[in-house]
Design a protein around this motif. Structure first.
Motif, PDB file in Angstrom:
ATOM      1  N   VAL A 202      -3.453  12.966   3.429  1.00  0.00           N
ATOM      2  CA  VAL A 202      -3.402  11.535   3.665  1.00  0.00           C
ATOM      3  C   VAL A 202      -4.178  11.199   4.931  1.00  0.00           C
ATOM      4  CG1 VAL A 202      -1.198  11.161   2.500  1.00  0.00           C
ATOM      5  CG2 VAL A 202      -1.212  11.673   4.929  1.00  0.00           C
ATOM      6  N   THR A 203      -4.740  10.011   4.942  1.00  0.00           N
ATOM      7  CA  THR A 203      -5.395   9.513   6.145  1.00  0.00           C
ATOM      8  C   THR A 203      -4.323   8.953   7.073  1.00  0.00           C
ATOM      9  OG1 THR A 203      -5.669   7.265   5.322  1.00  0.00           O
ATOM     10  CG2 THR A 203      -7.429   8.844   4.769  1.00  0.00           C
ATOM     11  N   PRO A 204      -4.641   8.748   8.349  1.00  0.00           N
ATOM     12  CA  PRO A 204      -3.656   8.125   9.241  1.00  0.00           C
ATOM     13  C   PRO A 204      -3.197   6.754   8.740  1.00  0.00           C
ATOM     14  CG  PRO A 204      -5.398   9.120  10.537  1.00  0.00           C
ATOM     15  CD  PRO A 204      -5.835   9.204   9.083  1.00  0.00           C
ATOM     16  N   GLU A 205      -4.089   5.979   8.156  1.00  0.00           N
ATOM     17  CA  GLU A 205      -3.722   4.662   7.636  1.00  0.00           C
ATOM     18  C   GLU A 205      -2.778   4.787   6.447  1.00  0.00           C
ATOM     19  OE1 GLU A 205      -6.942   5.662   8.174  1.00  0.00           O
ATOM     20  OE2 GLU A 205      -7.249   4.557  10.033  1.00  0.00           O
ATOM     21  N   GLN A 206      -3.044   5.750   5.571  1.00  0.00           N
ATOM     22  CA  GLN A 206      -2.151   5.978   4.436  1.00  0.00           C
ATOM     23  C   GLN A 206      -0.781   6.445   4.918  1.00  0.00           C
ATOM     24  OE1 GLN A 206      -4.693   8.766   2.395  1.00  0.00           O
ATOM     25  NE2 GLN A 206      -5.196   7.258   0.800  1.00  0.00           N
ATOM     26  N   LEU A 207      -0.760   7.312   5.918  1.00  0.00           N
ATOM     27  CA  LEU A 207       0.496   7.793   6.471  1.00  0.00           C
ATOM     28  C   LEU A 207       1.314   6.650   7.051  1.00  0.00           C
ATOM     29  CD1 LEU A 207       2.442  10.032   7.243  1.00  0.00           C
ATOM     30  CD2 LEU A 207       1.054  10.423   9.298  1.00  0.00           C
ATOM     31  N   ASP A 208       0.655   5.745   7.771  1.00  0.00           N
ATOM     32  CA  ASP A 208       1.367   4.580   8.305  1.00  0.00           C
ATOM     33  C   ASP A 208       2.004   3.776   7.183  1.00  0.00           C
ATOM     34  OD1 ASP A 208       0.721   5.185  10.922  1.00  0.00           O
ATOM     35  OD2 ASP A 208      -0.951   3.776  11.024  1.00  0.00           O
ATOM     36  N   ALA A 209       1.267   3.568   6.102  1.00  0.00           N
ATOM     37  CA  ALA A 209       1.785   2.790   4.974  1.00  0.00           C
ATOM     38  C   ALA A 209       2.952   3.509   4.302  1.00  0.00           C
ATOM     39  CB  ALA A 209       0.671   2.510   3.966  1.00  0.00           C
ATOM     40  N   ILE A 210       2.844   4.808   4.120  1.00  0.00           N
ATOM     41  CA  ILE A 210       3.912   5.592   3.488  1.00  0.00           C
ATOM     42  C   ILE A 210       5.176   5.547   4.339  1.00  0.00           C
ATOM     43  CG2 ILE A 210       4.641   7.942   2.916  1.00  0.00           C
ATOM     44  CD1 ILE A 210       1.682   8.418   2.006  1.00  0.00           C
ATOM     45  N   LEU A 211       5.037   5.793   5.630  1.00  0.00           N
ATOM     46  CA  LEU A 211       6.209   5.801   6.505  1.00  0.00           C
ATOM     47  C   LEU A 211       6.841   4.421   6.611  1.00  0.00           C
ATOM     48  CD1 LEU A 211       4.967   8.226   9.281  1.00  0.00           C
ATOM     49  CD2 LEU A 211       6.618   8.707   7.464  1.00  0.00           C
TER      50      LEU A 211
ATOM     51  N   ALA B 117      10.045  13.636  12.015  1.00  0.00           N
ATOM     52  CA  ALA B 117       9.866  14.901  11.297  1.00  0.00           C
ATOM     53  C   ALA B 117       9.042  14.673  10.029  1.00  0.00           C
ATOM     54  CB  ALA B 117      11.213  15.523  10.947  1.00  0.00           C
ATOM     55  N   LEU B 118       9.270  13.545   9.356  1.00  0.00           N
ATOM     56  CA  LEU B 118       8.455  13.212   8.185  1.00  0.00           C
ATOM     57  C   LEU B 118       6.998  13.027   8.587  1.00  0.00           C
ATOM     58  CD1 LEU B 118      10.657  10.675   6.216  1.00  0.00           C
ATOM     59  CD2 LEU B 118      10.119  13.038   5.589  1.00  0.00           C
ATOM     60  N   GLU B 119       6.784  12.310   9.680  1.00  0.00           N
ATOM     61  CA  GLU B 119       5.413  12.093  10.138  1.00  0.00           C
ATOM     62  C   GLU B 119       4.738  13.421  10.430  1.00  0.00           C
ATOM     63  OE1 GLU B 119       2.837   9.620  13.390  1.00  0.00           O
ATOM     64  OE2 GLU B 119       4.813  10.332  13.987  1.00  0.00           O
ATOM     65  N   GLU B 120       5.432  14.294  11.132  1.00  0.00           N
ATOM     66  CA  GLU B 120       4.863  15.594  11.499  1.00  0.00           C
ATOM     67  C   GLU B 120       4.483  16.407  10.258  1.00  0.00           C
ATOM     68  OE1 GLU B 120       3.390  18.323  14.089  1.00  0.00           O
ATOM     69  OE2 GLU B 120       4.286  16.418  14.671  1.00  0.00           O
ATOM     70  N   SER B 121       5.334  16.391   9.239  1.00  0.00           N
ATOM     71  CA  SER B 121       5.037  17.176   8.042  1.00  0.00           C
ATOM     72  C   SER B 121       3.908  16.560   7.221  1.00  0.00           C
ATOM     73  CB  SER B 121       6.280  17.357   7.182  1.00  0.00           C
ATOM     74  OG  SER B 121       6.663  16.141   6.602  1.00  0.00           O
ATOM     75  N   PHE B 122       3.665  15.258   7.407  1.00  0.00           N
ATOM     76  CA  PHE B 122       2.625  14.576   6.642  1.00  0.00           C
ATOM     77  C   PHE B 122       1.264  14.569   7.337  1.00  0.00           C
ATOM     78  CE2 PHE B 122       5.843  11.444   4.549  1.00  0.00           C
ATOM     79  CZ  PHE B 122       6.339  12.475   3.783  1.00  0.00           C
TER      80      PHE B 122
ATOM     81  N   ARG C 173       0.842  -1.207   0.000  1.00  0.00           N
ATOM     82  CA  ARG C 173       0.000   0.000   0.000  1.00  0.00           C
ATOM     83  C   ARG C 173       0.871   1.249   0.000  1.00  0.00           C
ATOM     84  NH1 ARG C 173      -5.028   2.005   3.431  1.00  0.00           N
ATOM     85  NH2 ARG C 173      -5.558   3.645   1.963  1.00  0.00           N
ATOM     86  N   GLY C 174       1.913   1.257   0.806  1.00  0.00           N
ATOM     87  CA  GLY C 174       2.826   2.402   0.826  1.00  0.00           C
ATOM     88  C   GLY C 174       3.487   2.615  -0.521  1.00  0.00           C
ATOM     89  N   MET C 175       3.930   1.517  -1.149  1.00  0.00           N
ATOM     90  CA  MET C 175       4.559   1.622  -2.461  1.00  0.00           C
ATOM     91  C   MET C 175       3.581   2.180  -3.490  1.00  0.00           C
ATOM     92  SD  MET C 175       6.628  -1.198  -4.735  1.00  0.00           S
ATOM     93  CE  MET C 175       5.265  -2.333  -4.827  1.00  0.00           C
ATOM     94  N   ALA C 176       2.340   1.721  -3.463  1.00  0.00           N
ATOM     95  CA  ALA C 176       1.334   2.224  -4.407  1.00  0.00           C
ATOM     96  C   ALA C 176       1.069   3.710  -4.178  1.00  0.00           C
ATOM     97  CB  ALA C 176       0.038   1.421  -4.272  1.00  0.00           C
ATOM     98  N   LEU C 177       0.968   4.116  -2.927  1.00  0.00           N
ATOM     99  CA  LEU C 177       0.697   5.526  -2.620  1.00  0.00           C
ATOM    100  C   LEU C 177       1.832   6.434  -3.069  1.00  0.00           C
ATOM    101  CD1 LEU C 177      -0.890   5.089   0.906  1.00  0.00           C
ATOM    102  CD2 LEU C 177      -2.014   6.137  -1.080  1.00  0.00           C
TER     103      LEU C 177
END
Length: 105
Positions: free
Chosen positions: A87-96, A66-71, A26-30
């Protein structure tokens, strides 16, 4: 955030993640869809935009918190040609998580 618990997992184990890992996929797709036009979002290659750092090196430049905070509210940048998206919290988790897994040494 869920991703924070991943620091308890050895990075070597995370780097063996295959496409059978739904959070990684999911993170890779996003990031591929939203960031891949300018950033190198995979484990190799150069970014097509000279101001866009490769994702595999992001944690060398920015701490993950810092990435999380900016996202949290919106992903944005100081250069004008980077699109803004929420991004939603779930999308943010996947991205990080994805960013954490693909880091090069």
């Amino acid at each position: 955030a869920y991703w924070a618990t991943l620091f308890l997992t050895p990075i070597a184990a995370a780097q063996t993640t295959s496409t059978s890992d739904p959070l990684f996929d999911r993170g890779m797709a996003l990031v591929s869809h939203n960031c891949g036009r300018c950033h190198a979002v995979k484990g190799d290659g150069a970014s097509s935009h000279r101001q866009a750092p490769p994702f595999r090196n992001l944690l060398q430049r920015y701490p993950i918190d810092a990435l999380e905070e900016s996202f949290i509210d919106e992903i944005y940048s100081q250069h004008p040609d980077m699109p803004v998206f929420e991004v939603t919290p779930e999308q943010l988790d996947a991205i990080l998580y994805y960013i954490l897994v693909i880091q090069s040494d």
